[in-house]
Motif scaffolding. Structure first.
Motif, PDB file in Angstrom:
ATOM      1  N   ASN A 127       0.888 -50.044  -4.989  1.00  0.00           N
ATOM      2  CA  ASN A 127       2.122 -49.899  -4.256  1.00  0.00           C
ATOM      3  C   ASN A 127       2.770 -51.089  -4.185  1.00  0.00           C
ATOM      4  O   ASN A 127       2.183 -52.324  -4.423  1.00  0.00           O
ATOM      5  CB  ASN A 127       1.934 -49.373  -2.769  1.00  0.00           C
ATOM      6  N   ASN A 128       4.198 -51.165  -3.676  1.00  0.00           N
ATOM      7  CA  ASN A 128       4.702 -52.354  -3.601  1.00  0.00           C
ATOM      8  C   ASN A 128       4.531 -53.186  -2.352  1.00  0.00           C
ATOM      9  O   ASN A 128       4.309 -54.382  -2.267  1.00  0.00           O
ATOM     10  CB  ASN A 128       6.130 -51.997  -3.791  1.00  0.00           C
ATOM     11  N   SER A 129       4.669 -52.414  -1.167  1.00  0.00           N
ATOM     12  CA  SER A 129       4.824 -52.937   0.029  1.00  0.00           C
ATOM     13  C   SER A 129       4.060 -52.319   1.231  1.00  0.00           C
ATOM     14  O   SER A 129       4.686 -52.021   2.423  1.00  0.00           O
ATOM     15  CB  SER A 129       6.109 -53.582   0.389  1.00  0.00           C
ATOM     16  N   GLY A 130       2.812 -51.587   0.825  1.00  0.00           N
ATOM     17  CA  GLY A 130       2.229 -50.819   1.892  1.00  0.00           C
ATOM     18  C   GLY A 130       2.214 -49.337   2.012  1.00  0.00           C
ATOM     19  O   GLY A 130       1.893 -48.500   2.598  1.00  0.00           O
ATOM     20  N   GLU A 131       3.521 -48.711   1.067  1.00  0.00           N
ATOM     21  CA  GLU A 131       3.493 -47.410   1.028  1.00  0.00           C
ATOM     22  C   GLU A 131       2.422 -46.783  -0.055  1.00  0.00           C
ATOM     23  O   GLU A 131       1.709 -47.681  -0.507  1.00  0.00           O
ATOM     24  CB  GLU A 131       4.706 -47.032   0.340  1.00  0.00           C
ATOM     25  N   THR A 132       2.297 -45.520   0.098  1.00  0.00           N
ATOM     26  CA  THR A 132       1.016 -44.907  -0.400  1.00  0.00           C
ATOM     27  C   THR A 132       1.589 -44.212  -1.839  1.00  0.00           C
ATOM     28  O   THR A 132       2.742 -43.919  -2.036  1.00  0.00           O
ATOM     29  CB  THR A 132       0.480 -44.081   0.424  1.00  0.00           C
ATOM     30  N   ILE A 133       0.360 -43.987  -2.452  1.00  0.00           N
ATOM     31  CA  ILE A 133       0.543 -42.848  -3.855  1.00  0.00           C
ATOM     32  C   ILE A 133      -0.406 -41.791  -3.798  1.00  0.00           C
ATOM     33  O   ILE A 133      -1.635 -41.911  -3.664  1.00  0.00           O
ATOM     34  CB  ILE A 133       0.064 -43.746  -5.036  1.00  0.00           C
ATOM     35  N   ASP A 134       0.205 -40.549  -3.138  1.00  0.00           N
ATOM     36  CA  ASP A 134      -0.526 -39.500  -2.840  1.00  0.00           C
ATOM     37  C   ASP A 134      -1.599 -40.039  -1.898  1.00  0.00           C
ATOM     38  O   ASP A 134      -2.748 -39.540  -1.757  1.00  0.00           O
ATOM     39  CB  ASP A 134      -1.282 -38.929  -3.916  1.00  0.00           C
ATOM     40  N   GLY A 135      -1.024 -40.692  -0.879  1.00  0.00           N
ATOM     41  CA  GLY A 135      -2.013 -41.057   0.367  1.00  0.00           C
ATOM     42  C   GLY A 135      -2.921 -42.342   0.142  1.00  0.00           C
ATOM     43  O   GLY A 135      -3.503 -42.896   1.051  1.00  0.00           O
ATOM     44  N   ALA A 136      -3.155 -42.745  -1.103  1.00  0.00           N
ATOM     45  CA  ALA A 136      -3.955 -43.737  -1.543  1.00  0.00           C
ATOM     46  C   ALA A 136      -3.050 -45.099  -1.845  1.00  0.00           C
ATOM     47  O   ALA A 136      -1.840 -45.124  -2.068  1.00  0.00           O
ATOM     48  CB  ALA A 136      -4.728 -43.615  -2.696  1.00  0.00           C
ATOM     49  N   ALA A 137      -3.791 -46.157  -1.760  1.00  0.00           N
ATOM     50  CA  ALA A 137      -3.076 -47.544  -1.939  1.00  0.00           C
ATOM     51  C   ALA A 137      -2.845 -47.804  -3.444  1.00  0.00           C
ATOM     52  O   ALA A 137      -1.819 -48.547  -3.794  1.00  0.00           O
ATOM     53  CB  ALA A 137      -3.787 -48.648  -1.373  1.00  0.00           C
ATOM     54  N   ALA A 138      -3.798 -47.281  -4.471  1.00  0.00           N
ATOM     55  CA  ALA A 138      -3.601 -47.661  -5.811  1.00  0.00           C
ATOM     56  C   ALA A 138      -3.895 -46.080  -6.636  1.00  0.00           C
ATOM     57  O   ALA A 138      -4.595 -45.192  -6.197  1.00  0.00           O
ATOM     58  CB  ALA A 138      -4.601 -48.658  -6.228  1.00  0.00           C
ATOM     59  N   TYR A 139      -3.712 -46.272  -7.926  1.00  0.00           N
ATOM     60  CA  TYR A 139      -4.053 -45.389  -8.945  1.00  0.00           C
ATOM     61  C   TYR A 139      -4.526 -46.078 -10.227  1.00  0.00           C
ATOM     62  O   TYR A 139      -3.926 -46.832 -10.550  1.00  0.00           O
ATOM     63  CB  TYR A 139      -2.903 -44.081  -8.911  1.00  0.00           C
ATOM     64  N   SER A 140      -5.486 -45.228 -10.881  1.00  0.00           N
ATOM     65  CA  SER A 140      -5.815 -46.021 -12.280  1.00  0.00           C
ATOM     66  C   SER A 140      -5.629 -44.919 -13.303  1.00  0.00           C
ATOM     67  O   SER A 140      -5.825 -43.795 -13.225  1.00  0.00           O
ATOM     68  CB  SER A 140      -7.411 -46.111 -12.236  1.00  0.00           C
TER      69      SER A 140
END
Length: 544
Positions: A511-524
């Protein structure tokens, strides 16, 4: 209402205003003294085809000689003082040191008034209501200091200056201040210059309302072609339309210069031809009611490099203009809401459209739409040295590069804060640009949607990258694990990220500044060709 419809409405309103003005002044407009010689230039000819309504007094009956030697000032002044309609006949040169015109007067006839050496007054000084000056030559003879050809500097109304030839005055050819209801039409004003100071305009109006400046030829004055200054009040207007303005090349001069100081009325600059001037149209006031539409602006083709701005505007509408051979096509500091739409810009040295150091309020909007920019170093450039650009729409533009390389859209900033916020960049064609969209600080681009920009949709990276304008990012992680940081969320923004190498190195999307990606902070993305497409609701990101 779409931008195109809005522009159409503005042009229709201008046409209605001009039609009303033409009807109101129709009885006063006669055959012009300026003749087009089959496109080969212009010639001035004296013509007397006007019969004044009511009795007219011939100045010769008052003792004026008109031989170009004798001082005819007193004789002509006597004729003006005693008669409402005064004939200054064709074929005579009357030497004068300055004439005062009171209310309810008409001066006409095709003759010439020439300034006497040692004069301290304008050739004609209008001091009363309801005055018409038409079919006269006013020759300043380059004598005196600061002497206009025709001057009206008084709280008066209903002034008409029609079909006059004004030249070699030591101030502006025509100078009008504080007057309401003005028509300046079909005049030729040229070679006016103060002997030592940096002024001498073709036409200068100030604090003047309900004014029409139309179908004049303005050429080779020391300062600017046409100047309009001071505030235009509510429900009042100034129209500068269908003039030909040429040869104003000194530093900081322009064909048309507007300085209206938070104008509340309507100012329309329509259908003018500006050729061979340093700058075309300069609207330096912070104003949303200036409309600059349908002008043809051509700088100095022989200049290398090209210099000056075709149009400078801080607010209002700049639409359907044609601009060539200038330093920049259209420039602005975007101090207020501004629409730049449907312009054709070609062969400029620097930027086709350049927005510089804006100080925009969050309620303002900048729209750059449906413009064509060919042969410019930059197609569209946003140089944000201070403040922010809010509510930005860049859509439907087409750019083609200048030899040696160019950018379709360049965003420059030297700030730590977001320089672009609430922006849409969509449906532009940047295919012929060396770099389609670039930014020196991508992380400073705030909430923005980049969509369907031809030539800018896909980018391949092999290092850690923060997504800014890209729609699809192809990541080569063969040199080691890579991290891709998403842009700041913007409602409707879609980004696709794909790992294209076959190594075991992982691509991490964070994420950029605290928002989530499907509720998570990162994705691989662990494997070759693995892909993630995310969309935003303006707060967080969601995998599609």
């Amino acid at each position: 209402m779409t931008n195109r419809n809005r522009t159409g409405t503005v042009i229709w309103l201008i046409a209605v205003i001009c039609s009303v003005i033409n009807v109101a002044f129709a009885a006063q407009v006669e055959t012009p003294m300026v003749q087009d010689l089959d496109g080969g230039g212009y010639e001035i000819y004296n013509v007397y085809d006007v019969v004044a309504k009511g009795p007219s007094a011939d100045v010769r009956a008052y003792g004026a000689i008109g031989n170009g030697i004798a001082d005819d000032t007193d004789a002509i002044q006597d004729a003006i003082d005693e008669n409402r309609s005064v004939l200054i006949p064709q074929g005579y040169v009357f030497m004068v040191s300055g004439l005062v015109v009171p209310e309810n007067r008409t001066l006409f006839g095709g003759g010439s008034l020439r300034q006497i050496a040692g004069s301290s007054s304008a050739l004609v000084d209008v001091q009363g209501d309801n005055v018409t000056i038409r079919h006269l030559e006013l020759d300043g003879a380059s004598v005196g200091t600061g002497l206009p050809g025709i001057m009206a500097d008084a709280v008066i109304s209903n002034l008409k200056i029609i079909n006059c030839h004004v030249h070699h005055c030591t101030h502006s050819g025509i100078l009008v201040k504080q007057v309401q209801d003005v028509l300046i039409s079909n005049n030729y004003s040229h070679d006016n210059a103060h002997p030592s100071e940096a002024f001498g305009d073709g036409i200068y109006i100030s604090e003047t309302t309900n004014a029409v400046i139309s179908e004049n030829i303005i050429r080779d004055n020391k300062r600017d072609g046409i100047v309009v200054t001071k505030k235009v009040a509510d429900s009042e207007f100034v129209v500068v339309a269908n003039n030909i303005i040429e040869g104003h090349t000194a530093w900081s001069t322009a064909a048309i210069w507007l300085e209206l100081n938070d104008n509340n009325g309507k100012t329309s600059i329509v259908g003018n031809v500006c050729r061979g001037n340093r700058n075309g149209i300069m609207a330096t006031d912070q104003d949303t009611s200036v409309t600059i539409v349908g002008n043809a602006i051509e700088g100095q083709p022989g200049q290398s490099p090209y210099i000056g701005d075709g149009i400078f505007a801080r607010g209002g509408v700049v639409s359907n203009n044609t601009i060539k051979y200038q330093g920049n096509g259209i420039a602005s500091d975007a101090s207020n809401t501004l629409i730049i739409e449907g312009n054709h810009i070609a062969d400029v040295h620097g930027q086709g459209i350049h927005v510089i150091g804006p100080q925009m309020d969050a309620s303002c909007k900048l729209t750059i739409a449906d413009n064509q920019v060919f042969n410019a170093a930059y197609g569209i450039r946003l140089s944000v040295s201070s403040g922010n650009l809010y509510n930005l729409v860049i859509t439907g533009n087409q750019t083609r590069k200048k030899d040696g390389g160019a950018w379709g859209l360049r965003i420059d900033s030297n700030q730590a804060a977001n320089c672009i916020d609430n922006a849409i960049v969509a449906n532009n064609n940047f295919t012929d640009s060396t770099a389609c969209i670039v930014s020196n600080y991508p992380s400073q681009i705030g909430r923005a949607i980049f969509s369907n920009n031809i030539g800018a949709s896909v980018q391949t990276v092999s290092a850690d990258t923060t997504v800014s304008f890209q729609e699809t990012v192809l990541v080569n992680a063969s040199g080691g694990p890579r991290t891709i940081t998403l842009p700041k969320p913007a409602n409707g923004r879609i980004v696709t990220i794909k790992k294209i190498d076959s190594s075991a190195n992982t691509v991490t999307i964070q994420n950029n500044s605290g928002e989530t990606i499907d509720g998570a902070a990162a994705y691989s993305l662990p494997a070759q060709w693995s892909t993630m497409t995310v969309g935003s609701d303006g707060t967080n990101w969601y995998v599609k």
